[in-house]
Design a protein around this motif. Structure first.
Motif: not given
Ligand code: SF4
Lengths: 466, 199
Positions: A22, A24, A159-161
């Motif tokens: 992912p 930040v 935390m993301q894709p």
């Protein structure tokens, strides 16, 4: 490469990208409420962490709060405990807190924009899936879980894709009695409740340009109901006009700087989306749902589709109709209803009360209908009074309650009893959502008003003409 | 919240072949009033599992003796839609489940599971059908989920399928790490970034 609105906002918030993982992702604004934050604070404290940027988090009490007698102590000990925990945690960590009775209190997704916290180009999260509401301002806004609430408290990041990109274009002019809620329910009925899973949606076209900020919030609010991470609309003069002068909005030189930036927030001509859909405003009529998810909706004059016409999941479809006590091919019009709920972060704003009043004015509520009219915030209450809508409401036999989430999720006493049928302006018709065994028909404030007057599901256009 | 490592899991499974299972069903809102995260397992699928008088519904899979002890739940398509409540994932964990298999998950639910050590395994609709068929034919059917090789195997037939998980989350699950450990380690980078934000 030409960028979309979404790219511009997303990319400017990536602290670092992790190979095969992912991003930040930095969060500008964080809302918390009493239900999904206590465990996050416990986690924070058990690790010995502190809140990194308390000034970026805003607390309001809404999910659990009573909608009558808010000046008295909260009776339910469990609710009271959560409200206390929110107040305690906020005080301890230096976070602003709008508790019960505070003039700024209300539903988190109503008070954020009202107070100028929600801004174009910002990233906004909250432990509530309808955080997507704030996308109406050209922000990236979405719901998170409690672990992520803790992440934001302690590091201001999650935390993301990066999601895929979808654009939904609707051009033309909406017909009489067709509201933003109908536009959203129409889109979800086309997409189904999972059609946009993995995507972030941009709404574009004349219909959204013509819409008020309240209407845009209603549409973006419901993005999650088709599985989308969120939805957004490019900011324009209406957006800036709405924000200007709000308590926490940028002022003076900061305002000018912000405006210069906000004007860059649009999707460039040649930018591409992973997928696009085009609809025409003329396809949309006042909508109503008949099943147990928001994708099971149809024009109010239509009949329930047959299981054989539905894609996949025939058993699930039949289970859903069974729960609702409805049959294939049935029409909703004329069905006797027991409850009406006007409110929630979907339809609890001033425009929704104006719409409701446009129909009930000079008419009387059907005797057997129990109606809960719950404004989204104290500011909405003040506005209702300032415009004299409260008189229209009481003259028609209704009563105005105090702000909160109320029957949207029925954590307080506003529960629809088992088996009873409710027309609700909220966002979810899941089994038991409005109380164990409750049956919910989602619709616009106009449909809710017309049905409250007639006592049966009613096409609002029959009361609007003539 | 630190959680147990997840490497491999061999277990029987509870079948729940219903589509669009939303988190209001997994844990109804009226049970969200706690300020701690333990104890949600008792109310997992509350209204599907119990009658209004509190007696268990004997035909609901989670109440059936033949499945008891399973650590895997095989659910229908679009599992975990709706509310962002992490309580849904906690309830699943608290009930004793460590893995949910479905042909499609809702985004927030999937993230929430990964954050608390429940592995969401997305398989093809065909493979999901095979799992349901096998479990309905024999409740003692065992399924093996192997995280290092990212495979899920139906042990009765040996049929196997690969599943996706990003390498960062995989590492976390294998080691029982969570995102906060990672983020705290790069705090200076975050504060430097924060100072560049206009608002
Ligand atoms: S009104 Fe309903 S959807 Fe909106 S924040 Fe409250 S509970 Fe969530």
């Amino acid at each position: 490469m030409a960028k979309t609105l979404f790219d511009k906002v997303w990319d400017s918030h990536v602290v670092r990208s992790i190979e095969g993982g992912p991003d930040v992702f930095f969060i500008d604004r964080h809302f918390i409420h009493e239900v999904t934050s206590p465990v996050a604070f416990l986690g924070l404290e058990s690790r010995g962490n502190s809140v990194l940027y308390p000034e970026r988090t805003f607390a309001t009490a809404d999910h659990n709060t009573p909608t009558i007698n808010q000046h008295l102590p909260v009776e339910d000990p469990l609710s009271a405990n959560q409200l206390d925990a929110l107040e305690r945690n906020a005080a301890k960590h230096g976070i602003s807190h709008w508790g019960l009775g505070d003039k700024n209190n209300g539903i988190v997704h109503v008070v954020g924009p009202e107070n100028g916290i929600t801004l174009p180009g910002a990233t906004i999260v909250c432990g509530d899936s309808h955080t997507s509401t704030h996308g109406a301002f050209g922000a990236i806004a979405f719901g998170i879980g409690t672990s992520e609430v803790e992440m934001v408290l302690s590091t201001q990041c999650i935390m993301q894709p990066k999601p895929k990109k979808m654009r939904i274009n609707i051009n033309g002019k909406l017909g009489l009695g067709v509201t933003p809620k109908d536009v959203a329910l129409f889109i979800i009925s086309k997409q189904t409740t999972s059609g946009a899973t993995g995507y972030f949606v941009e709404y574009a076209g004349q219909v959204f340009r013509d819409m008020s900020m309240e209407g845009r919030m209603t549409v973006c609010n419901l993005s999650i109901e088709m599985g989308a991470r969120g939805g957004m609309i490019a900011p324009d003069e209406k957006t800036f006009e709405y924000i200007k002068g709000r308590a926490l909005a940028p002022k003076g030189d900061d305002w000018n700087k912000a405006m210069a930036y906000w004007k860059t927030l649009f999707t460039e001509e040649n930018a591409t989306f992973d997928i696009e859909f085009n609809y025409d405003a003329s396809e949309i009529e006042p909508m109503i749902t008949y099943g147990t998810n928001p994708g099971m909706g149809m024009g109010v004059t239509k009949s329930i589709p047959n299981a054989s016409e539905v894609e996949g999941g025939v058993e699930t479809y039949k289970k859903s109709l069974g729960y609702m006590h409805f049959n294939e091919g049935e029409s909703m019009l004329g069905k006797k209803i027991d409850y009406v709920f006007l409110g929630s972060c979907t339809n609890g704003r001033i425009e929704d009360f104006r719409a409701f009043c446009s129909i009930v004015k000079g008419r009387r509520k059907a005797e057997h209908v129990i109606a809960w009219l719950v404004p989204g915030s104290h500011k909405v209450v003040d506005q209702i009074k300032a415009e004299g809508l409260d008189t229209i409401i009481t003259d028609a036999g209704f009563e105005l309650r105090e702000p909160g989430c109320s029957a949207c999720l029925a954590m307080n006493d506003d529960k629809v009893p088992a088996g009873k049928l409710a027309v609700s302006t909220s966002n979810r018709n899941f089994e038991g959502r409005q109380g164990p065994g409750s049956r919910t028909l989602l619709a616009s404030p106009l449909v809710a008003a017309a049905s409250a007057i007639e006592g049966v599901v009613t096409d609002p256009r029959t009361l609007l003409v003539g | 919240m630190a959680y147990d490592k997840f490497v491999t899991l061999k277990s029987t499974a509870y079948p729940l072949p219903i589509e669009n299972v939303d988190t209001d069903q997994i844990i109804p809102a009226r049970f969200l009033k706690a300020t701690e995260r333990e104890g949600f397992g008792d109310n997992l699928f509350r209204d599907w599992r119990y009658n209004a008088d509190g007696t268990p519904k004997s035909d609901f899979p989670l109440n059936k003796e033949i499945y008891s002890g399973g650590k895997i739940l095989v659910g229908g398509r679009n599992f975990g839609s709706g509310s962002s409540r992490e309580h849904a994932a906690w309830a699943i964990y608290d009930f004793g489940l460590r893995c949910v298999i479905s042909s499609a998950f809702a985004d927030i639910f999937k993230n929430n599971c990964l954050n608390i050590g429940v592995l969401p395994v997305q398989v093809s609709p065909e493979f999901a059908e095979k799992l349901f068929d096998a479990i309905f034919a024999d409740s003692k059917t065992e399924i093996e989920v192997d995280l290092p090789s990212q495979t899920v195997t139906l042990l009765t037939t040996g049929e196997s399928e690969k599943f996706e998980i990003n390498s960062y989350k995989k590492e976390n699950m294998l080691n029982g790490f969570d995102d906060i450990d990672y983020l705290k380690n790069i705090e200076t980078e975050i504060t430097a970034f924060a100072s560049t934000r206009p608002f």
